[in-house]
Design an enzyme around this catalytic site. Structure first.
Site, PDB file in Angstrom:
ATOM      1  N   ASP A 130      27.638   6.770  62.316  1.00 28.44           N
ATOM      2  CA  ASP A 130      28.939   6.339  62.830  1.00 28.44           C
ATOM      3  C   ASP A 130      29.931   7.475  63.002  1.00 28.44           C
ATOM      4  O   ASP A 130      31.003   7.276  63.569  1.00 28.44           O
ATOM      5  CB  ASP A 130      29.545   5.283  61.897  1.00 28.44           C
ATOM      6  CG  ASP A 130      28.850   3.952  62.088  1.00 28.44           C
ATOM      7  OD1 ASP A 130      28.362   3.719  63.206  1.00 28.44           O
ATOM      8  OD2 ASP A 130      28.776   3.179  61.130  1.00 28.44           O
ATOM      9  N   HIS A 164      25.683   7.934  52.835  1.00 23.02           N
ATOM     10  CA  HIS A 164      24.808   6.825  53.176  1.00 23.02           C
ATOM     11  C   HIS A 164      24.039   6.409  51.948  1.00 23.02           C
ATOM     12  O   HIS A 164      23.671   7.258  51.130  1.00 23.02           O
ATOM     13  CB  HIS A 164      23.831   7.224  54.295  1.00 23.02           C
ATOM     14  CG  HIS A 164      23.292   6.049  55.018  1.00 23.02           C
ATOM     15  ND1 HIS A 164      22.219   5.339  54.554  1.00 23.02           N
ATOM     16  CD2 HIS A 164      23.711   5.422  56.146  1.00 23.02           C
ATOM     17  CE1 HIS A 164      21.993   4.333  55.376  1.00 23.02           C
ATOM     18  NE2 HIS A 164      22.885   4.361  56.351  1.00 23.02           N
TER      19      HIS A 164
HETATM   20  N1  CMC Z   1      33.976  10.082  51.008  1.00 20.37           N
HETATM   21  C1  CMC Z   1      34.211  10.549  49.754  1.00 20.37           C
HETATM   22  N2  CMC Z   1      33.402  10.329  48.699  1.00 20.37           N
HETATM   23  C2  CMC Z   1      32.304   9.581  48.924  1.00 20.37           C
HETATM   24  C3  CMC Z   1      31.988   9.067  50.193  1.00 20.37           C
HETATM   25  C4  CMC Z   1      32.875   9.332  51.253  1.00 20.37           C
HETATM   26  N3  CMC Z   1      32.627   8.866  52.476  1.00 20.37           N
HETATM   27  N4  CMC Z   1      30.845   8.357  50.125  1.00 20.37           N
HETATM   28  C5  CMC Z   1      30.447   8.429  48.847  1.00 20.37           C
HETATM   29  N5  CMC Z   1      31.316   9.169  48.120  1.00 20.37           N
HETATM   30  C6  CMC Z   1      31.185   9.548  46.699  1.00 20.37           C
HETATM   31  C7  CMC Z   1      31.559   8.371  45.799  1.00 20.37           C
HETATM   32  O1  CMC Z   1      32.922   8.386  45.471  1.00 20.37           O
HETATM   33  C8  CMC Z   1      30.659   8.647  44.622  1.00 20.37           C
HETATM   34  O2  CMC Z   1      31.219   9.689  43.872  1.00 20.37           O
HETATM   35  P1  CMC Z   1      31.072   9.724  42.263  1.00 20.37           P
HETATM   36  O3  CMC Z   1      29.609   9.871  42.000  1.00 20.37           O
HETATM   37  O4  CMC Z   1      31.892  10.903  41.851  1.00 20.37           O
HETATM   38  O5  CMC Z   1      31.650   8.427  41.761  1.00 20.37           O
HETATM   39  C9  CMC Z   1      29.366   9.189  45.235  1.00 20.37           C
HETATM   40  O6  CMC Z   1      29.804   9.812  46.462  1.00 20.37           O
HETATM   41  C10 CMC Z   1      28.327   8.135  45.549  1.00 20.37           C
HETATM   42  O7  CMC Z   1      28.935   7.126  46.370  1.00 20.37           O
HETATM   43  P2  CMC Z   1      28.631   5.577  46.283  1.00 20.37           P
HETATM   44  O8  CMC Z   1      29.795   4.820  46.822  1.00 20.37           O
HETATM   45  O9  CMC Z   1      28.142   5.233  44.909  1.00 20.37           O
HETATM   46  O10 CMC Z   1      27.391   5.474  47.267  1.00 20.37           O
HETATM   47  P3  CMC Z   1      26.841   4.161  47.930  1.00 20.37           P
HETATM   48  O11 CMC Z   1      25.425   4.436  48.255  1.00 20.37           O
HETATM   49  O12 CMC Z   1      27.156   2.970  47.099  1.00 20.37           O
HETATM   50  O13 CMC Z   1      27.718   4.024  49.291  1.00 20.37           O
HETATM   51  C11 CMC Z   1      28.459   4.293  51.504  1.00 20.37           C
HETATM   52  C12 CMC Z   1      27.278   4.427  50.536  1.00 20.37           C
HETATM   53  C13 CMC Z   1      27.936   4.468  52.941  1.00 20.37           C
HETATM   54  C14 CMC Z   1      29.064   2.881  51.399  1.00 20.37           C
HETATM   55  C15 CMC Z   1      29.523   5.374  51.165  1.00 20.37           C
HETATM   56  O14 CMC Z   1      28.964   6.657  51.307  1.00 20.37           O
HETATM   57  C16 CMC Z   1      30.786   5.237  52.011  1.00 20.37           C
HETATM   58  O15 CMC Z   1      31.698   4.495  51.646  1.00 20.37           O
HETATM   59  N6  CMC Z   1      30.853   5.973  53.178  1.00 20.37           N
HETATM   60  C17 CMC Z   1      31.972   5.803  54.093  1.00 20.37           C
HETATM   61  C18 CMC Z   1      31.741   4.574  54.962  1.00 20.37           C
HETATM   62  C19 CMC Z   1      30.696   4.798  56.032  1.00 20.37           C
HETATM   63  O16 CMC Z   1      30.696   5.803  56.729  1.00 20.37           O
HETATM   64  N7  CMC Z   1      29.805   3.791  56.196  1.00 20.37           N
HETATM   65  C20 CMC Z   1      28.801   3.798  57.274  1.00 20.37           C
HETATM   66  C21 CMC Z   1      27.417   3.909  56.770  1.00 20.37           C
HETATM   67  S1  CMC Z   1      26.276   4.248  58.130  1.00 20.37           S
HETATM   68  C22 CMC Z   1      26.254   2.777  59.045  1.00 20.37           C
HETATM   69  C23 CMC Z   1      25.425   1.766  58.381  1.00 20.37           C
HETATM   70  O17 CMC Z   1      24.194   1.880  58.463  1.00 20.37           O
HETATM   71  O18 CMC Z   1      25.999   0.865  57.721  1.00 20.37           O
END
Ligand code: CMC
Length: 428
Positions: free
Chosen positions: A364, A307
């Site tokens: 989720d 998240h």
């Molecule tokens: N699986 C594997 N690796 C992950 C995941 C995941 N679900 N989420 C983040 N990472 C890794 C990402 O690859 C990165 O690694 P590194 O530092 O080595 O490059 C690190 O963790 C940080 O991730 P980020 O993408 O920079 O983080 P963000 O804050 O931009 O993204 C997120 C947050 C929710 C989009 C992401 O965690 C994600 O894609 N999760 C899966 C989708 C999901 O479940 N979304 C629902 C969110 S809750 C409902 C809502 O409120 O929207």
């Protein structure tokens, strides 16, 4: 603590005021930075940028705290109803019984949608995703209520739009489902409460009465409360941004629905179930999928994990996990997907990759499992999220208008070609 921040640019010092929120959240107010220094700040994904001051929802991602108007989410999920929470978010205080009755009744008398909307609905092929239908039909409400396009409407007129939206979105959402399965739509039954009426419109057949199960109604209430607001997330920021151009509440919410649809945001609940199904079909080896999620050359991500703001735990996920167990037991559902989810969660929580990046199950991860147990089809999951998030979008749009916020318009750092002359076709 100093009441300003000092920024030194090209040897010159600029003083920017510090803003402190009621929960001691600190910000540097850079409103005058560009005018005074010529510099802007760069913050892709707005990870460090506060777009507004807001009195609606408090969220502390490090501590796993979520409160609507000061009330902890745990207490609201346990003791309140979705309609009461909607009132709280939109109008700022818990309603008295009389205020709640008036709000509830006003919503009830607006649940019908104009019959001409049926013609628009009929135009969609049965392959249309219900989120696309929902977004289009909510935007179409401007055609039936053109007065809502006037940005100078009185408070009472705006309130009527709010009531109409709260009343009609469940009807349109249920109709989008009926359309997808080629069934006739059900009209609202106003003697029912908000959640029961939605379930009736989703599941009743023309030939028989739909029997409401109190376990299902109560689980739906809880799920909607947990989704009702989440401060400046992607869809809510979209609603505020679109609304800041003086677009109507209907168009702003329609844009929010489109933003929510994305699998990184609200679409994750559908993606989680699809992922769990895929793991099951592949033999149920969760370790294999954990490895895929860690592999930077593999686009696979563990849906329902991670998240932007929660870096410890998502308090909504804690409540939902418990609710999933209770609902499945009460309904006598034995879903093998729940076992895979638990296995996956355990494996991820002890894996160094997920520990290092503070990746925990989010709201989720378990919500889809409950929706499935309630009989909601997978491609309606994100519509359910929209149904829950609606009061939050409305409250945030209303606050943005009442605070007379300027049109949202970020800057950029241009990295393209510098000026060059047009080259005629025969010289390229
Ligand atoms: N699986 C594997 N690796 C992950 C995941 C995941 N679900 N989420 C983040 N990472 C890794 C990402 O690859 C990165 O690694 P590194 O530092 O080595 O490059 C690190 O963790 C940080 O991730 P980020 O993408 O920079 O983080 P963000 O804050 O931009 O993204 C997120 C947050 C929710 C989009 C992401 O965690 C994600 O894609 N999760 C899966 C989708 C999901 O479940 N979304 C629902 C969110 S809750 C409902 C809502 O409120 O929207």
């Amino acid at each position: 603590m100093s009441d300003f921040a000092e920024i030194i640019l090209e040897g010159k010092s600029y003083k920017m005021p510090i803003v402190v929120g009621t929960e001691n959240e600190k910000a540097i107010d850079i409103n005058n930075l560009r005018a005074e220094s010529g510099y802007i700040t760069l913050d892709s994904g707005y990870k460090n940028t506060g777009a507004t001051e807001s009195a609606i929802t408090f969220l502390d991602g490090e501590e796993g705290i979520l409160r609507y108007r000061g009330y902890p989410i745990e207490q609201l999920a346990e003791k309140s109803s979705f309609i009461e929470v909607a009132y709280l978010l939109i109008y700022g205080a818990l309603p008295t019984q009389q205020e709640l009755d008036v709000f509830t009744n006003e919503i009830k008398i607006h649940t019908l949608v104009n019959e001409d909307m049926r013609k628009i609905l009929d135009g969609f092929p049965s392959t249309a995703h219900p989120m696309g239908i929902l977004s289009a039909l909510i935007s179409s409400l401007t055609a039936f209520y053109p007065e809502s396009l006037n940005p100078n409407q009185s408070k009472d007129e705006v309130n009527l739009t709010i009531i109409r939206l709260m009343a009609k979105l469940p009807t349109i959402a249920a109709w989008s489902y009926k359309n997808s399965i080629g069934h006739p739509v059900n009209y609202p039954k106003n003697k029912l409460d908000y959640c029961s009426n939605f379930l009736h419109m989703m599941f009743a057949y023309p030939t028989e009465e739909y029997e409401l199960n109190p376990v299902v109604v109560s689980a739906l209430n809880k799920l909607l409360i947990l989704h009702a607001d989440h401060e400046q997330n992607c869809s809510t920021s979209t609603v505020r941004l679109v609304g800041s151009a003086n677009a109507s509440l209907y168009s702003s919410v329609s844009a929010g629905i489109s933003a929510l649809w994305g699998p990184l945001h609200g679409g994750a609940n559908q993606a989680v179930i699809e992922m769990l199904e895929a793991i099951k079909a592949d033999g149920g080896d969760s370790k294999k999928f954990i490895a895929k999620a860690k592999d930077k050359d593999d686009p696979f991500r563990l849906m329902g994990f991670g998240h932007r703001v929660y870096k410890n735990f998502d308090p909504r996920a804690t409540i939902i996990k418990k609710a999933a167990d209770e609902v499945l037991t009460a309904l006598g559902v034995n879903d093998p997907i729940l076992d895979i989810a638990k296995e996956l969660e355990e494996a991820a929580l002890t894996d160094q990759y997920f520990v290092d990046r503070k990746l925990y199950p989010n709201v989720d991860f378990y919500s889809g499992i409950i929706y499935r147990a309630l009989g909601i089809p997978t491609d309606m999951f994100t519509v359910m999220f929209a149904l829950g998030r609606l009061p939050g979008w409305i409250a945030q749009w209303k606050e943005m208008r009442e605070q007379k916020e300027p049109i949202g318009r970020p800057r950029q750092v241009y990295t393209g070609d510098t000026e060059r002359n047009y080259v005629p076709m025969n010289e390229r």
